[in-house]
Scaffold this motif. Structure first.
Motif, PDB file in Angstrom:
ATOM      1  N   GLY A 105      -0.248  -8.189  10.942  1.00 18.17           N
ATOM      2  CA  GLY A 105       0.099  -7.912   9.394  1.00 18.17           C
ATOM      3  C   GLY A 105      -0.777  -7.392   8.635  1.00 18.17           C
ATOM      4  N   ALA A 121       4.139  -6.897  10.210  1.00 18.51           N
ATOM      5  CA  ALA A 121       5.194  -7.131   9.564  1.00 18.51           C
ATOM      6  C   ALA A 121       5.806  -6.504   8.495  1.00 18.51           C
ATOM      7  CB  ALA A 121       3.919  -8.629   8.929  1.00 18.51           C
ATOM      8  N   ASP A 180       3.604  -1.932   7.094  1.00 13.07           N
ATOM      9  CA  ASP A 180       2.134  -2.431   8.591  1.00 13.07           C
ATOM     10  C   ASP A 180       2.599  -2.081   9.218  1.00 13.07           C
ATOM     11  OD1 ASP A 180       0.264  -5.072   9.442  1.00 13.07           O
ATOM     12  OD2 ASP A 180       1.392  -5.619  10.440  1.00 13.07           O
TER      13      ASP A 180
END
Length: 305
Positions: A159, A250, A254
């Motif tokens: 992320g 994420a 991302d």
């Protein structure tokens, strides 16, 4: 400063995140930290710092040898970073001075990775210093390229690939590996030329400037080529793993960032990818990799053709 840009300036200046503050330590940890810090500030040597750590942690009979080593490694790394935290010059001097101790502590892949993670935690509020410190530790062989790759692809960074410093560190590491290979190839050519040159009068040769042996340079180059191959395969494997797993990113945004970094890696280092194409095909870009990941690999092969 235009009002529209004010929000881009952080409220607090970038700084370090030293772990061993007084209020965060128990008594025996404070004792080790104070002794280590005093040694470094009073211009102690790497050997003296190691002796202090060994003497103090030997008293910790409630933990095993491995744990004591982990604690000592973290303590030394934190204090070396603190010593060099004022400026880039201070940092370089601190790393260079205590390089023997850091190298001694970095005696395994796990130990090197711990040092790299301590650096990241220490500079978590200053990504510029984080990137530069990692680069210098690579220069001094305290850590190696595989260490940096494993640190960057740690689960804690899922992320976070929209943050430029992660890509910057990855790119700088790969560039450094490639530069070392090129330098060694140049040295090998020079050594081969020197070996093929017949000196008519050996008395005129300068014994103070002996030429490198071809065998030595070939050996070092072979090691560096293996390090280059390991780095390329490891990076590609981690990208493929994350992009082919639902847990590797994420969310969709991302994943777009991560895929962008992956494409840029494959495009920028396509020559190194092609040099190791068989290994990558057999070990990384298999049927287990997602279709879009395999497509990037296929396009890279076409681009490099």
């Amino acid at each position: 400063l235009p009002e529209s840009c004010v929000e881009l300036v952080p409220v607090k200046a970038p700084t370090h995140n030293f772990k061993y503050t007084v209020q965060s330590m128990d008594e025996r940890t404070r004792e080790v930290s104070v002794a280590t810090g005093r040694c470094l500030k009073n211009k102690g040597t790497a050997e003296q710092a190691l002796e202090i750590l060994q003497t103090h942690y030997a008293k910790w009979t409630d933990v095993d040898d491995e744990t004591r080593q982990v604690l000592a490694r973290e303590m030394l790394t934190e204090h070396v970073l603190l010593l060099g935290s004022k400026t880039f010059s201070h940092m370089l001097n601190a790393i260079e001075k205590f390089m023997p101790a850091l190298q001694q502590f970095g005696d395994s892949p796990e130990a090197k990775l711990q040092i790299a993670k301590v650096v990241e935690d220490f500079w978590c509020k200053n990504t510029q210093f984080f990137a530069i410190t990692i680069d210098k530790l690579l220069n001094y062989r305290v850590i190696d390229p595989a260490t940096v790759v494993e640190m960057l692809f740690d689960s804690s960074h899922v992320g976070a690939w929209s943050q430029f410093h992660l890509w910057e560190i990855l790119r700088n590491t790969m560039n450094k590996v490639n530069m070392r290979v090129e330098q060694l190839q140049t040295r090998l050519t020079a050594a081969q030329v020197a070996a093929d040159t017949i000196v008519a009068d050996e008395a005129e040769a300068d014994p103070a400037q002996p030429s490198e042996s071809v065998e030595h340079v070939e050996s070092v180059l072979a090691q560096m080529l293996q390090e280059q191959k390991d780095a390329v395969v490891l990076i590609a494997r981690h990208f493929a793993r994350l992009l082919s797993s639902s847990d590797g990113t994420a969310g969709e945004v991302d994943r777009v960032w991560l895929m962008g970094r992956f494409k840029e890696f494959m495009r920028t280092y396509r020559q190194q990818v092609i040099d190791n194409v068989q290994t990558l095909e057999n070990m990384v870009f298999t049927d287990e990799a997602s279709q879009d990941v395999r497509l990037v690999f296929a396009c890279t092969r076409i681009l490099a053709a």
